[in-house]
Motif scaffolding. Structure first.
Motif, PDB file in Angstrom:
ATOM      1  N   GLY A  44     -36.760  33.777  23.583  1.00 46.02           N
ATOM      2  CA  GLY A  44     -37.472  34.717  22.740  1.00 46.02           C
ATOM      3  C   GLY A  44     -38.448  34.033  21.803  1.00 46.02           C
ATOM      4  N   PRO A  45     -39.278  34.845  21.119  1.00 47.51           N
ATOM      5  CA  PRO A  45     -40.264  34.287  20.191  1.00 47.51           C
ATOM      6  C   PRO A  45     -39.598  33.741  18.940  1.00 47.51           C
ATOM      7  N   SER A  46     -40.211  32.728  18.360  1.00 42.76           N
ATOM      8  CA  SER A  46     -39.697  32.153  17.117  1.00 42.76           C
ATOM      9  C   SER A  46     -40.871  31.820  16.219  1.00 42.76           C
ATOM     10  N   PRO A  47     -40.842  32.246  14.967  1.00 46.83           N
ATOM     11  CA  PRO A  47     -41.983  32.010  14.081  1.00 46.83           C
ATOM     12  C   PRO A  47     -41.971  30.591  13.533  1.00 46.83           C
ATOM     13  N   THR A  48     -43.147  30.073  13.286  1.00 48.15           N
ATOM     14  CA  THR A  48     -43.260  28.809  12.565  1.00 48.15           C
ATOM     15  C   THR A  48     -43.144  29.050  11.068  1.00 48.15           C
ATOM     16  N   THR A  49     -43.777  30.124  10.604  1.00 49.68           N
ATOM     17  CA  THR A  49     -43.661  30.542   9.205  1.00 49.68           C
ATOM     18  C   THR A  49     -43.280  32.015   9.161  1.00 49.68           C
ATOM     19  N   LEU A  96     -43.943  30.113   4.265  1.00 48.59           N
ATOM     20  CA  LEU A  96     -42.620  29.504   4.207  1.00 48.59           C
ATOM     21  C   LEU A  96     -42.130  29.233   5.628  1.00 48.59           C
ATOM     22  N   VAL A  97     -41.693  27.998   5.882  1.00 50.44           N
ATOM     23  CA  VAL A  97     -41.295  27.628   7.232  1.00 50.44           C
ATOM     24  C   VAL A  97     -39.944  28.242   7.575  1.00 50.44           C
ATOM     25  N   ALA A  98     -39.764  28.518   8.856  1.00 54.17           N
ATOM     26  CA  ALA A  98     -38.508  29.097   9.344  1.00 54.17           C
ATOM     27  C   ALA A  98     -37.512  27.994   9.654  1.00 54.17           C
ATOM     28  N   GLY A  99     -36.251  28.240   9.331  1.00 52.70           N
ATOM     29  CA  GLY A  99     -35.172  27.317   9.656  1.00 52.70           C
ATOM     30  C   GLY A  99     -34.413  27.776  10.881  1.00 52.70           C
ATOM     31  N   PHE A 100     -33.679  26.873  11.514  1.00 58.70           N
ATOM     32  CA  PHE A 100     -32.967  27.190  12.739  1.00 58.70           C
ATOM     33  C   PHE A 100     -31.584  26.553  12.723  1.00 58.70           C
ATOM     34  N   ILE A 101     -30.695  27.130  13.495  1.00 57.86           N
ATOM     35  CA  ILE A 101     -29.314  26.650  13.586  1.00 57.86           C
ATOM     36  C   ILE A 101     -29.230  25.549  14.633  1.00 57.86           C
ATOM     37  N   PRO A 113     -33.472  22.421   7.958  1.00 59.93           N
ATOM     38  CA  PRO A 113     -33.253  23.162   9.211  1.00 59.93           C
ATOM     39  C   PRO A 113     -34.508  23.480  10.000  1.00 59.93           C
ATOM     40  N   GLU A 114     -35.698  23.498   9.370  1.00 64.33           N
ATOM     41  CA  GLU A 114     -36.900  23.782  10.152  1.00 64.33           C
ATOM     42  C   GLU A 114     -37.248  22.627  11.092  1.00 64.33           C
ATOM     43  N   ALA A 115     -36.717  21.432  10.794  1.00 66.48           N
ATOM     44  CA  ALA A 115     -37.072  20.252  11.584  1.00 66.48           C
ATOM     45  C   ALA A 115     -36.411  20.234  12.955  1.00 66.48           C
ATOM     46  N   ILE A 116     -35.449  21.118  13.195  1.00 68.04           N
ATOM     47  CA  ILE A 116     -34.783  21.176  14.502  1.00 68.04           C
ATOM     48  C   ILE A 116     -35.729  21.662  15.589  1.00 68.04           C
ATOM     49  N   LYS A 117     -36.659  22.519  15.232  1.00 71.90           N
ATOM     50  CA  LYS A 117     -37.537  23.121  16.227  1.00 71.90           C
ATOM     51  C   LYS A 117     -38.325  22.055  16.978  1.00 71.90           C
ATOM     52  N   GLY A 118     -38.376  22.203  18.312  1.00 73.46           N
ATOM     53  CA  GLY A 118     -39.143  21.257  19.097  1.00 73.46           C
ATOM     54  C   GLY A 118     -38.665  21.160  20.522  1.00 73.46           C
ATOM     55  N   ARG A 119     -39.309  20.274  21.280  1.00 74.27           N
ATOM     56  CA  ARG A 119     -38.944  20.000  22.662  1.00 74.27           C
ATOM     57  C   ARG A 119     -38.341  18.613  22.737  1.00 74.27           C
ATOM     58  N   TYR A 120     -37.335  18.453  23.610  1.00 74.78           N
ATOM     59  CA  TYR A 120     -36.611  17.187  23.720  1.00 74.78           C
ATOM     60  C   TYR A 120     -36.264  16.920  25.179  1.00 74.78           C
ATOM     61  N   ARG A 121     -36.169  15.638  25.518  1.00 77.34           N
ATOM     62  CA  ARG A 121     -35.662  15.226  26.825  1.00 77.34           C
ATOM     63  C   ARG A 121     -34.199  14.828  26.651  1.00 77.34           C
TER      64      ARG A 121
END
Length: 461
Positions: A324-329, A335-340, A262-270
Motif C-alpha cells: 500500500g501507499p506510504s507518505p513521506t510526510t 512532519l516525517v512519517a514513522g514506521f514500525i 522511526p522514519e529512518a526505517i523506510k527504504g529498500r534493502y537487499r
C-alpha cells in the motif's frame, strides 16, 4: 593577480599548462561576455486533464556552454595566427579547462568536449584580435581530488569491534553527488566477493540494518547452539535447523531494520543471510517472508554453499513499508512519517542430502542508492573501485593509482561486478556498508576513500 583561465593536462593543481588564456601578454580574458553559469535542467513532465499542473518525473542537467571573449595580442600577424591555431587544437578535442578567480582558494576544472571554432575579429585593435568562444562542456566542474580517508579498517563482523561492516564518510564537498574512488587491499584469495552499498538519505546513522538469528524467534526444527568462534556475537551465537520436518516453512524470525528514529526505517534493502552447512552434500531452498499478515514473499533461492567457509546468501530485495501507499510526510505539515520495525521470517527447506543449516545473522544491505557486488579475480596487489570510469579492477603491488607507476593487474580481465559504484552526497552522512564472503568473522579489509567534488560553478570549500 588575475583570474586563472587555461587549458591543462588534467584536473589537479600544478598540472601541465597546455594553453594559458589569461597570461596578460599574448592572451587576455575579457570581463565582458565571460559566462560560466550553471547549465539548464532537462525535465520530464507528465500532465493530463485529471489534475492541475504537472508532475516532474525526472530532472537532470544538460551539457553546459562556456562563453568567453579573449584578446589575442602579438608582435606580428604570424605570431597571432600561431596562437590562434593553438586555441583551435584545444577546442577540437576533449580537454580540461581550469578556472580560479582572483583571491579564490580553490580551482575548478571543466571537462570540455569538441567544440566549434571561435569567431575572430581581426580588426579589433592595432596588433590585437578579438576571439569569441563558445565551448561545450560536461554539466559539472570538478574540484581537486580529496583523499577523504586512508587506511580505514572495516570489520567483517557487524556484532563486534569498531567500523562494524560499515563506515561513515562525512564532510563531502561539492554541489552534487559524486562517484566514489576507493582502494581495498587484498589477501583474501581468488573468489572473494564484496558487497558495497551506501546510504546517505533518511538519517542513515539512526538505522541498525542487521539482527542476530539467536536473538530472534526460533521456528520449526531450529535450536540455539553453543558458542562458535566462526560465528558473530557471544554466548549461544547461532541457530541450527535440522529439517526433521522438511517442508518450506519458517525457521527463524528476526526484527530488522530497527532505528532510533522511526522514519529512518523506510527504504529498500537487499536481504543477506550468513549461513553455513556441515558438509558438501546438501542443497537448500531459502527465501524471506515479511512477518504478520502481509504475506510478502521473496524469491526462492537455491543455496549450495561450499566447505568449510561461511557464506552470505542473497535472498533479494525487500522494501519497507511493503504494502500500500506510504507518505513521506504527513499532509502539508512537513512532519516525517514513522514506521514500525518489520519482522522478517527466513524460510528454508532441504532439497538434497541430509545436512543441517546453520544461520548466524540477517543483514539488510541498503538498496535505495547504488549498490555494488564485485568478485576478486586472482590475487592482485589491491582492488580499485573507479567510480569516475565505472570500473572495478586490480592493480599490482608496489604501484599507486595516483603515483608515478600505475600498473593495472586484472588477472585475466576486469573484476567481475554487478551493480553500480556508490556515489557520495555532499553535506550528508554517507554510510558505506561493506561485507565480504566467504565470511571469516575475524577478517578485516583496509580501505582508502577518495573523490573529486562536483561543482556547478566555483568551489567554495
Amino acid at each position: 593577480m588575475v583570474n586563472t583561465w587555461k587549458f591543462v593536462e588534467r584536473p589537479e593543481s600544478g598540472a601541465g599548462v597546455l594553453l594559458d588564456m589569461n597570461n596578460g601578454s599574448t592572451w587576455t580574458t575579457l570581463k565582458e561576455g565571460f559566462d560560466i553559469s550553471p547549465p539548464p535542467l532537462r525535465r520530464s513532465v507528465a500532465t493530463n486533464s485529471m489534475r492541475d499542473g504537472g508532475l516532474v518525473t525526472s530532472a537532470n542537467y544538460e551539457l553546459r556552454e562556456l562563453r568567453f571573449k579573449l584578446e589575442l595580442a602579438g608582435a606580428s600577424e604570424d605570431a597571432r595566427a600561431a596562437q590562434l591555431k593553438a586555441l583551435y587544437a584545444r577546442l577540437g578535442e576533449p580537454g580540461w579547462l581550469m578556472f580560479q578567480a582572483t583571491g579564490a582558494t580553490y580551482p575548478v576544472f571543466f571537462q570540455t568536449l569538441r567544440s566549434d571554432d571561435p569567431r575572430v575579429n581581426r580588426e579589433w585593435a592595432p596588433d590585437a584580435w578579438l576571439v569569441e568562444c563558445a565551448v561545450l562542456a560536461e554539466p559539472f566542474a570538478l574540484g581537486v581530488r580529496h583523499d577523504i580517508q586512508t587506511g580505514v579498517v572495516i570489520q567483517n563482523d557487524p556484532a563486534s569491534g569498531t567500523n562494524r561492516a560499515f563506515y561513515d564518510l562525512t564532510g563531502v564537498r561539492g554541489d552534487h553527488p559524486t562517484p566514489l574512488f576507493a582502494r581495498v587491499g587484498t589477501g583474501f584469495g581468488a573468489g572473494a566477493t564484496f558487497h558495497v552499498a551506501v546510504r546517505s538519505k533518511n538519517n542513515p546513522a539512526a538505522v541498525t540494518t542487521w539482527a542476530q538469528c539467536e536473538a530472534g524467534t526460533l521456528g520449526t526444527d531450529t535450536t540455539l547452539q553453543a558458542n562458535d568462534a566462526t560465528m558473530s556475537g557471544s554466548g549461544q551465537n547461532f541457530v541450527r535447523t535440522t529439517f526433521a520436518t522438511n517442508t518450506f516453512i519458517t525457521r527463524v524470525t528476526v526484527t530488522a531494520p530497527t532505528a532510533s528514529s522511526p522514519e529512518a526505517i523506510k527504504g529498500r534493502y537487499r536481504v543477506l543471510v550468513k549461513c553455513r552447512r556441515s558438509g558438501s552434500t546438501s542443497d537448500f531452498l531459502m527465501a524471506y517472508k515479511l512477518g504478520g499478515s502481509s504475506e510478502v514473499l521473496g524469491p526462492r533461492v537455491t543455496w549450495s554453499g561450499g566447505m568449510p567457509n561461511v557464506w552470505l546468501v542473497d535472498l533479494g530485495i525487500v522494501e519497507f513499508p511493503s504494502l500500500g501507499p506510504s507518505p513521506t510526510t504527513i499532509g502539508y505539515s512537513g512532519l516525517v512519517a514513522g514506521f514500525i520495525a518489520p519482522a522478517i521470517e527466513i524460510q528454508a527447506q532441504r532439497s538434497t542430502g541430509a545436512l543441517n543449516l546453520d544461520m548466524d545473522y540477517v543483514y539488510l544491505l541498503p538498496a535505495d542508492q547504488r549498490q555494488l557486488m564485485f568478485r576478486q579475480i586472482g590475487t592482485p596487489g589491491y582492488n580499485v573501485l573507479d567510480g569516475p570510469n565505472d570500473m572495478v579492477y586490480g592493480m599490482a603491488s608496489g604501484t599507486s593509482p595516483f603515483g608515478a607507476t600505475r600498473t593495472v593487474d586484472n588477472g585475466g580481465g576486469l573484476l567481475s561486478r554487478d551493480g553500480g559504484i556508490p556515489m557520495l552526497t555532499p553535506g550528508e552522512t554517507n554510510r558505506l556498508h561493506i561485507l565480504r564472503t566467504p565470511h571469516d568473522v575475524t577478517a578485516t579489509s583496509t580501505w582508502d576513500f577518495s573523490y573529486w567534488p562536483y561543482w556547478l560553478e566555483v568551489a567554495t570549500s
